[in-house]
Scaffold this active site. Sequence first.
Site, PDB file in Angstrom:
ATOM      1  N   SER A 211       0.802  -1.217   0.000  1.00 16.67           N
ATOM      2  CA  SER A 211       0.000   0.000   0.000  1.00 16.67           C
ATOM      3  C   SER A 211       0.846   1.283   0.000  1.00 16.67           C
ATOM      4  O   SER A 211       1.664   1.499  -0.882  1.00 16.67           O
ATOM      5  CB  SER A 211      -0.947  -0.026   1.200  1.00 16.67           C
ATOM      6  OG  SER A 211      -1.916   0.971   1.107  1.00 16.67           O
TER       7      SER A 211
ATOM      8  N   ASP B 119      -9.784  -5.797  -4.134  1.00 18.44           N
ATOM      9  CA  ASP B 119      -9.031  -4.542  -4.099  1.00 18.44           C
ATOM     10  C   ASP B 119      -9.287  -3.744  -5.373  1.00 18.44           C
ATOM     11  O   ASP B 119      -9.130  -4.258  -6.481  1.00 18.44           O
ATOM     12  CB  ASP B 119      -7.536  -4.842  -3.949  1.00 18.44           C
ATOM     13  CG  ASP B 119      -6.725  -3.598  -3.636  1.00 18.44           C
ATOM     14  OD1 ASP B 119      -7.256  -2.475  -3.721  1.00 18.44           O
ATOM     15  OD2 ASP B 119      -5.534  -3.750  -3.303  1.00 18.44           O
TER      16      ASP B 119
ATOM     17  N   HIS C 112      -7.936  -4.831   0.227  1.00 14.38           N
ATOM     18  CA  HIS C 112      -6.673  -4.129   0.003  1.00 14.38           C
ATOM     19  C   HIS C 112      -5.557  -4.685   0.886  1.00 14.38           C
ATOM     20  O   HIS C 112      -4.449  -4.930   0.409  1.00 14.38           O
ATOM     21  CB  HIS C 112      -6.867  -2.637   0.279  1.00 14.38           C
ATOM     22  CG  HIS C 112      -5.684  -1.799  -0.041  1.00 14.38           C
ATOM     23  ND1 HIS C 112      -5.111  -1.753  -1.300  1.00 14.38           N
ATOM     24  CD2 HIS C 112      -4.936  -0.972   0.743  1.00 14.38           C
ATOM     25  CE1 HIS C 112      -4.076  -0.925  -1.280  1.00 14.38           C
ATOM     26  NE2 HIS C 112      -3.950  -0.451  -0.057  1.00 14.38           N
TER      27      HIS C 112
END
Length: 307
Positions: free
Chosen positions: A185, A237, A263
């Site tokens: 991320s 995601d 995610h």
Amino acid sequence: CSQFRVQIRLTAALQLLVSAMRQAQFLLLTACLLVSRQQMAHASLWTSTASLLGVSTRKLQAHPTAALKVATSTTLQMANTSGTFKFADIDAYYQLFDSDQPDAPVALFLHGMSFTSDIWVQLGTLKAARDAGYRAIAVDLPGFGRTKHLPYVDNNMRAEFVKTAVEFASRAGGSNDSAVLISPSMSGKWAVPFLDRYGLMLAGWVAVAPVGVTGWGGPWEYTHKQVSLLAIYGEQDKLQSDAETLTKLFQKAQKEIIPQAGHACYVDQPDAFHARLRSFLIRCKQLNAQAAEQKHKAEARKQNAGL
């Protein structure tokens, strides 16, 4: 009202248990089973519970089930070693699961916006990387967890920080020409500048739904040929489409989509994530061994030719 009094009592009880729970996180499950999501409207309950889990309050409120998986998916784990290393004018915090192999390569774990290095200890990921033959180290990025903010941050600073972390882990016993970087991320903003400037320090990059890759043209020099890429995304995601873009930027690349995961796929499905990570780490070690053997043979031929 009576419900409010119950909340206050639960808050006080939870605060008294904070220090004990840090050493016995399985008790957290019992506490949370007694307090439903609706009852946890009191802010201090959310804050205390989030602190215990090592996640942000916002993350816990949005994904309470996933956060609980972090606390209960494994028994309490402690890093072999924790401490700090110097970078600029701050002390960067790290947690290390060391290998008993003196020449073990480094696996460096960064983290997302809602987490710290604690997440990799709690999920058992550092242990899994160590068991795959790596010196597994996770760091708190500047401004997160136990690492203070830097005076300013730009791409050069981000690249230098990751480089310093790899060199620190390598000086302490690992190899800095066969490291694997794991960046989920938000930490993609730290990984991409590092790859552009110092990518040849790596043997592999595990890109876990990283941000900062949109519009990126790929790493410079020969990094795209040397570095193996594993792009991992959760099935649910929204960034999953980036996987195709990433795999086109590296010569040795593979994409993995984890079912029933969002995610933070490593939190939603830790076993599936660990299986894919372990397989990739082992393959990187094999490729490193083959490259070292080829280099040794080439040097031997050169020496023989000079006789």
